[in-house]
Design a protein around this motif. Structure first.
Motif, mmCIF file in Angstrom:
data_model
loop_
_atom_site.group_PDB
_atom_site.id
_atom_site.type_symbol
_atom_site.label_atom_id
_atom_site.label_comp_id
_atom_site.label_asym_id
_atom_site.label_seq_id
_atom_site.Cartn_x
_atom_site.Cartn_y
_atom_site.Cartn_z
ATOM 1 N N ILE A 253 0.447 -2.146 2.191
ATOM 2 C CA ILE A 253 0.931 -1.458 1.124
ATOM 3 C C ILE A 253 0.325 -0.248 0.936
ATOM 4 N N ASP A 254 0.020 0.787 1.394
ATOM 5 C CA ASP A 254 -0.641 1.973 2.071
ATOM 6 C C ASP A 254 -0.449 2.999 0.100
ATOM 7 N N ALA A 255 -1.539 2.625 -0.936
ATOM 8 C CA ALA A 255 -1.770 2.815 -2.185
ATOM 9 C C ALA A 255 -2.395 4.414 -1.914
ATOM 10 N N GLU A 256 -3.393 4.597 -0.738
ATOM 11 C CA GLU A 256 -3.930 4.960 -1.151
ATOM 12 C C GLU A 256 -3.972 6.372 0.251
ATOM 13 N N ASN A 257 -2.917 6.174 0.431
ATOM 14 C CA ASN A 257 -1.883 7.491 1.373
ATOM 15 C C ASN A 257 -2.631 7.922 2.237
ATOM 16 N N ALA A 258 -3.419 7.260 3.561
ATOM 17 C CA ALA A 258 -4.596 7.010 3.959
ATOM 18 C C ALA A 258 -4.379 6.118 5.647
ATOM 19 N N PHE A 259 -2.268 5.673 5.626
ATOM 20 C CA PHE A 259 -2.634 4.688 6.863
ATOM 21 C C PHE A 259 -2.332 5.918 8.162
ATOM 22 N N ASN A 260 -2.988 5.098 9.274
ATOM 23 C CA ASN A 260 -3.066 5.518 10.267
ATOM 24 C C ASN A 260 -2.409 4.792 11.414
ATOM 25 N N THR A 261 -0.953 5.188 12.376
ATOM 26 C CA THR A 261 -0.436 3.920 12.881
ATOM 27 C C THR A 261 -0.974 4.310 14.485
ATOM 28 N N GLU A 265 -1.804 1.031 15.811
ATOM 29 C CA GLU A 265 -1.568 0.663 17.576
ATOM 30 C C GLU A 265 -2.873 0.421 18.265
ATOM 31 N N ALA A 266 -3.446 1.261 18.866
ATOM 32 C CA ALA A 266 -4.894 1.229 19.545
ATOM 33 C C ALA A 266 -5.936 -0.044 19.082
ATOM 34 N N ILE A 267 -5.445 -0.973 18.469
ATOM 35 C CA ILE A 267 -6.022 -2.110 17.720
ATOM 36 C C ILE A 267 -5.717 -3.237 18.249
ATOM 37 N N GLY A 268 -4.228 -3.039 18.066
ATOM 38 C CA GLY A 268 -2.933 -4.109 18.895
ATOM 39 C C GLY A 268 -1.577 -4.220 17.260
ATOM 40 N N VAL A 269 -1.705 -3.733 16.524
ATOM 41 C CA VAL A 269 -0.821 -4.217 15.603
ATOM 42 C C VAL A 269 0.394 -3.133 15.680
ATOM 43 N N ASP A 270 1.757 -4.629 16.047
ATOM 44 C CA ASP A 270 3.390 -3.497 16.888
ATOM 45 C C ASP A 270 3.683 -3.004 15.010
ATOM 46 N N ILE A 271 4.101 -1.827 15.850
ATOM 47 C CA ILE A 271 3.385 -0.627 14.342
ATOM 48 C C ILE A 271 5.461 -1.258 13.742
ATOM 49 N N ASP A 272 6.585 -1.839 15.117
ATOM 50 C CA ASP A 272 7.945 -1.381 14.725
ATOM 51 C C ASP A 272 8.267 -2.868 13.777
ATOM 52 N N LYS A 273 6.925 -3.899 13.679
ATOM 53 C CA LYS A 273 7.398 -5.082 12.788
ATOM 54 C C LYS A 273 6.516 -4.800 11.838
ATOM 55 N N LEU A 274 6.221 -3.680 11.198
ATOM 56 C CA LEU A 274 5.204 -4.153 9.979
ATOM 57 C C LEU A 274 5.756 -3.289 8.989
ATOM 58 N N LEU A 275 6.089 -3.579 8.465
ATOM 59 C CA LEU A 275 6.520 -3.045 6.763
ATOM 60 C C LEU A 275 5.602 -2.186 6.560
ATOM 61 N N ILE A 276 5.788 -0.902 6.002
ATOM 62 C CA ILE A 276 4.852 -0.168 5.246
ATOM 63 C C ILE A 276 5.132 0.571 4.161
ATOM 64 N N ALA A 277 4.878 0.252 2.818
ATOM 65 C CA ALA A 277 5.503 1.680 1.637
ATOM 66 C C ALA A 277 3.839 1.588 0.980
ATOM 67 N N GLN A 278 4.533 2.874 0.648
ATOM 68 C CA GLN A 278 3.712 3.987 -0.460
ATOM 69 C C GLN A 278 4.638 4.139 -0.917
ATOM 70 N N PRO A 279 4.153 2.980 -2.761
ATOM 71 C CA PRO A 279 4.816 3.195 -3.837
ATOM 72 C C PRO A 279 3.570 4.550 -4.953
ATOM 73 N N ASP A 280 4.653 4.866 -5.390
ATOM 74 C CA ASP A 280 4.189 5.716 -6.969
ATOM 75 C C ASP A 280 3.414 5.046 -7.715
ATOM 76 N N SER A 281 3.635 4.087 -8.406
ATOM 77 C CA SER A 281 2.674 4.184 -8.574
ATOM 78 C C SER A 281 2.296 2.120 -8.779
#
Length: 490
Positions: A253-261, A265-281
């Motif tokens: 849950i990227d509330a800060e809108n600062a997620f860097n894909t 990926e460099a850390i080792g996270v599989d972006i294709d299998k990661l659920l990402i959300a940026q809610p408005d409230s």
């Protein structure tokens, strides 16, 4: 031991009263527990007493009740004579007393009468003082030992009562099973089956060791807070990476809108299998968390609590003040999330910021987290990250050294433990240096002079050994698995 079980101490206090020791000019006030003495006395009568102690105690309490009710300044001559006669008779009984509980009753009654005479500002005759001071102390010591043994030793078990208790308990458990859902049932097998909590590694062996259980617990909340650029998001992404390595699903849950894909990926996270959300409230963010917790999600990361913006604040003007609005929202949301979380195996990581506030009383500046106090209470683990120093390689800053302090840990006695972690810019935690350091200290990797034996190869120095582990992930994973088995699965 209480008042009823320390007759030598009572006699000493009674002797001090009748001799005039500690006398004050003002009238002493009656103790508040004096009105409950008959109940205390009756509660300790486990064996039949002779008739004399019962009659003496009844006589004592009759006079005491009248005295306390009238609140008189001076006792009448008839009352004084009755009290002195009662004390004289009780002292004779006390000297030749052989029953344990009779001795306790007589000692208590003697102390009570001496207190009443002192309260009425009358002295006991010298004959009674002499009799009181010549009580057989050897018998009293023997009685005190018997009292101690009587209180320390448990009565022999009664099979009939034990069977009755077990039958009653089984009936209550069966009633619960029929009246409530399965999660409310009381079964010994359920609680004794899993004595070790399921955990997800943090990606750092040092931090897993400091936590005491090998990682962060599933089905719990974890708070990671600290100042800016202290490795909070990096640590959360490494937990996501470790969960994905075991086949788990994760959400961010990227509330800060600062997620860097690219960094993830460099850390080792599989972006294709990661659920990402940026809610408005904030309401939508916490509702998404509550829904995901009830599903098949292993890790949910909320980054960050400080960026959760309530709807009314979002729709209002900037200059408007909303006192403690975010704190109240977090309190209500966490109650609901905790209820859902207790029935799942999801790990929730709340990344939080800190603020510096001035204490109006002391004038000192204190560091506090955002979102109120509710998150600190609901979190099973709280970790504070702080930046220590920069890491240089050939006069260039290549990373930072951080310290992770465990502020709270409900699953292990690891409070206030620290772990020093090195983070490389753009790559995350330097796990190869941790593996090399800890494996060589535990004998998993053999160190020979300045060199290291790894997988049958002799690497001349530490730099070459770290480079070998960095390029050979399979070898590093095998060594890490061996270390985890040795440290956490004993």
């Amino acid at each position: 031991m209480g008042v009823l079980s320390s007759s030598p101490a009572l006699l000493r206090q009674a002797a001090a009263l009748v001799s005039g020791a500690g006398r004050r000019c003002s009238r002493p006030s009656a103790p508040s527990h004096l009105g409950r003495l008959p109940i205390q006395v009756l509660a300790h009568l486990h064996s039949p007493l002779p008739l004399a102690p019962y009659s003496v105690l009844s006589h004592v309490w009759t006079i005491a009740s009248i005295t306390l009710r009238l609140r008189c300044e001076h006792l009448s001559s008839i009352a004084v004579a009755s009290l002195e006669t009662s004390i004289s008779g009780m002292l004779h009984l006390l000297i030749g007393c052989s029953t344990l509980y009779a001795c306790k009753i007589l000692t208590l009654a003697t102390f009570l009468l001496c207190y009443l005479l002192e309260w009425g500002k009358r002295r006991i005759p010298s004959v009674l003082v002499t009799r009181l001071s010549h009580v057989n102390h050897r018998n009293l010591c023997k009685i005190s030992v018997d009292m101690q043994l009587d209180y320390e030793s448990d009565p022999p078990p009664d099979d009939a009562k034990t069977f009755e208790k077990e039958s009653t308990l089984n009936g209550a458990v069966s009633q619960l099973a029929s009246d409530f859902d399965r999660d409310s049932n009381l079964t010994l097998e359920r609680f004794s089956r899993t004595r070790r909590a399921s955990v997800i590694s943090t990606g750092s062996l040092k931090l897993d060791l400091a936590l005491g259980i090998g990682g962060l617990p599933k089905g719990r909340m974890v708070e990671i807070f600290g100042k800016e650029s202290s490795g909070k998001t990096t640590l959360a992404l490494h937990v996501v990476k470790e969960a994905q390595k075991n086949g788990g699903y994760c959400a961010y849950i990227d509330a800060e809108n600062a997620f860097n894909t690219s960094v993830a990926e460099a850390i080792g996270v599989d972006i294709d299998k990661l659920l990402i959300a940026q809610p408005d409230s904030a309401e939508n963010s916490l509702s998404i968390v509550n829904t995901l917790v009830g599903g098949s999600i292993d890790v949910v990361v909320v980054d960050s609590v400080a960026a959760l913006l309530p709807k009314c604040e979002l729709e209002g003007e900037i200059h408007m003040k909303y006192a403690d609005l975010q704190s109240r929202l977090m309190t209500r949301a966490l109650r609901k999330i905790q209820y859902t979380l207790s029935r799942s195996e999801t790990l929730i990581i709340f990344v939080n910021q800190v603020r510096t506030r001035r204490d109006p009383f002391s004038g000192l500046y204190k560091e506090t987290t955002c979102g109120g106090n509710a998150l600190g209470f609901y979190s099973a683990v709280r970790m504070r990250t702080s930046r220590r120093k920069l890491r240089y390689s050939e006069d260039q800053a290549t990373g930072i050294g951080i310290s992770v302090e465990i502020i709270k840990n409900k699953l292990a006695p690891a409070t206030l433990k620290e772990a020093g972690i090195d983070i490389r810019f753009g790559r995350g935690i330097c796990y190869e240096s941790e593996i090399l350091e800890m494996a060589s200290s535990h004998g998993v990797i053999v160190k020979e002079g300045c060199g290291y034996w790894i997988n049958g190869k002799l690497l001349p120095d530490k730099g070459e050994a770290e480079k070998f582990l960095l390029e050979n992930d399979a070898v590093a994973d095998d060594i890490c698995s061996t270390m985890r088995s040795e440290l956490f699965e004993r």
